[in-house]
Scaffold this active site. Structure first.
Site, mmCIF file in Angstrom:
data_model
loop_
_atom_site.group_PDB
_atom_site.id
_atom_site.type_symbol
_atom_site.label_atom_id
_atom_site.label_comp_id
_atom_site.label_asym_id
_atom_site.label_seq_id
_atom_site.Cartn_x
_atom_site.Cartn_y
_atom_site.Cartn_z
ATOM 1 N N PHE A 74 53.758 -29.016 -24.417
ATOM 2 C CA PHE A 74 54.615 -29.909 -23.642
ATOM 3 C C PHE A 74 54.108 -31.331 -23.768
ATOM 4 O O PHE A 74 52.964 -31.636 -23.437
ATOM 5 C CB PHE A 74 54.645 -29.493 -22.173
ATOM 6 C CG PHE A 74 55.490 -30.403 -21.307
ATOM 7 C CD1 PHE A 74 56.868 -30.424 -21.442
ATOM 8 C CD2 PHE A 74 54.902 -31.246 -20.362
ATOM 9 C CE1 PHE A 74 57.661 -31.257 -20.648
ATOM 10 C CE2 PHE A 74 55.673 -32.078 -19.562
ATOM 11 C CZ PHE A 74 57.054 -32.086 -19.713
ATOM 12 N N TYR B 295 54.617 -35.480 -22.919
ATOM 13 C CA TYR B 295 55.211 -36.380 -21.931
ATOM 14 C C TYR B 295 54.904 -37.837 -22.238
ATOM 15 O O TYR B 295 55.465 -38.736 -21.617
ATOM 16 C CB TYR B 295 54.692 -36.045 -20.529
ATOM 17 C CG TYR B 295 53.184 -35.995 -20.443
ATOM 18 C CD1 TYR B 295 52.429 -37.146 -20.251
ATOM 19 C CD2 TYR B 295 52.510 -34.783 -20.586
ATOM 20 C CE1 TYR B 295 51.046 -37.097 -20.201
ATOM 21 C CE2 TYR B 295 51.132 -34.723 -20.535
ATOM 22 C CZ TYR B 295 50.397 -35.877 -20.345
ATOM 23 O OH TYR B 295 49.026 -35.827 -20.303
ATOM 24 N N GLY B 296 53.987 -38.099 -23.184
ATOM 25 C CA GLY B 296 53.579 -39.463 -23.512
ATOM 26 C C GLY B 296 53.484 -39.665 -25.007
ATOM 27 O O GLY B 296 54.455 -39.497 -25.738
ATOM 28 N N SER B 297 52.287 -39.977 -25.480
ATOM 29 C CA SER B 297 52.121 -40.316 -26.897
ATOM 30 C C SER B 297 52.386 -39.147 -27.836
ATOM 31 O O SER B 297 52.689 -39.362 -29.017
ATOM 32 C CB SER B 297 50.719 -40.876 -27.145
ATOM 33 O OG SER B 297 49.731 -39.902 -26.874
ATOM 34 N N GLU C 195 43.338 -35.106 -27.418
ATOM 35 C CA GLU C 195 43.771 -35.381 -26.050
ATOM 36 C C GLU C 195 42.662 -35.397 -25.001
ATOM 37 O O GLU C 195 42.795 -36.063 -23.977
ATOM 38 C CB GLU C 195 44.823 -34.350 -25.631
ATOM 39 C CG GLU C 195 46.122 -34.444 -26.403
ATOM 40 C CD GLU C 195 46.836 -35.762 -26.155
ATOM 41 O OE1 GLU C 195 47.032 -36.126 -24.987
ATOM 42 O OE2 GLU C 195 47.166 -36.440 -27.143
#
Length: 237
Positions: A61, A63-65, A138
């Site tokens: 999932f 949501y950003g980069s 991450e």
């Protein structure tokens, strides 16, 4: 000056404004009292995560980069919603897009609300290697603040269990819930060896809009960041 558009409303933050604050700073390395994870630790962590995963396909999932720079192969992508979590600039950075002297903020998933993003289905082969590579990208220094967690996300084709990265509230880099004007002041000024925080915001908002995702808070922040940059003294390189 050409502007991006969001549901009929223009994005105030533009590539031209971002260029005014774009720069690269030396990498200061991990914070004192922290250390980098070893390859062996990432490999073992990846296997432990896969041991927790029920049988089925491997989903991530974003949501950003990871939406605008996934850096992994995927076979399918779907719009998805994670309930119980929201996208927030709650992750404090003293490297990557910030420095010790001028820390940045990065997005993470924080508790509460819901978050619209993109779910990616990864290829079936070498799951351990794929997850380990994702962890390397991450997860921040040890002890980590941006940590992996299996979430149930809803897609147009039903529920899937996906790997996501969430903010650990006990983490050293957890910034908590900050007022949006304070977030904007930071993002308009901070930069590190990966570039500026403003560039990160611009790329993220643009990618979300391209996927048909309108994040009200991010839209407000980009407007504030644009005003902050416009008010900064001209830089003479």
């Amino acid at each position: 000056m050409r502007k991006q558009h969001s549901k009929g409303r223009p994005l105030r933050l533009t590539a031209e404004l971002v260029a005014r604050v774009e720069r690269l700073e030396p990498d200061p390395g991990p914070e004192p009292g922290t250390s980098e994870h070893s390859d062996a630790e990432f490999t073992a962590w990846a296997q432990a995560l896969l041991d927790e995963q029920p049988a089925g396909e491997l989903w991530v999932f974003a949501y950003g980069s990871l939406i605008w720079s996934p850096e992994f192969a995927f076979e399918e992508s779907r719009r998805a919603i994670a309930h119980g979590w929201h996208r927030a600039f709650c992750f404090r950075l003293t490297r990557w897009r910030g420095t010790r002297e001028l820390p940045a903020l990065m997005l993470a998933l924080d508790r509460g609300g819901s978050c619209s993003g993109v779910a990616y289905r990864l290829p079936a082969g070498d799951r351990a290697g794929q997850v380990a590579q994702l962890l390397r990208r991450e997860v921040d220094a040890k002890p980590a603040t941006n940590v992996p967690r299996w979430l149930q996300v809803r897609t147009s084709a039903g529920l899937v269990r996906a790997l996501a990265f969430v903010a650990a509230p006990y983490g050293l880099a957890y910034a908590g819930r900050l007022p949006l004007p304070q977030v904007a002041r930071v993002l308009a000024r901070a930069a590190g060896h990966w570039g500026s925080a403003a560039q990160y915001l611009f790329n993220t908002v643009t990618a979300l809009e391209q996927h048909g995702i309108h994040d009200r808070n991010l839209h407000a922040i980009q407007r504030m960041v644009a005003a902050e940059i416009a008010a900064l003294p001209a830089r003479h390189d």
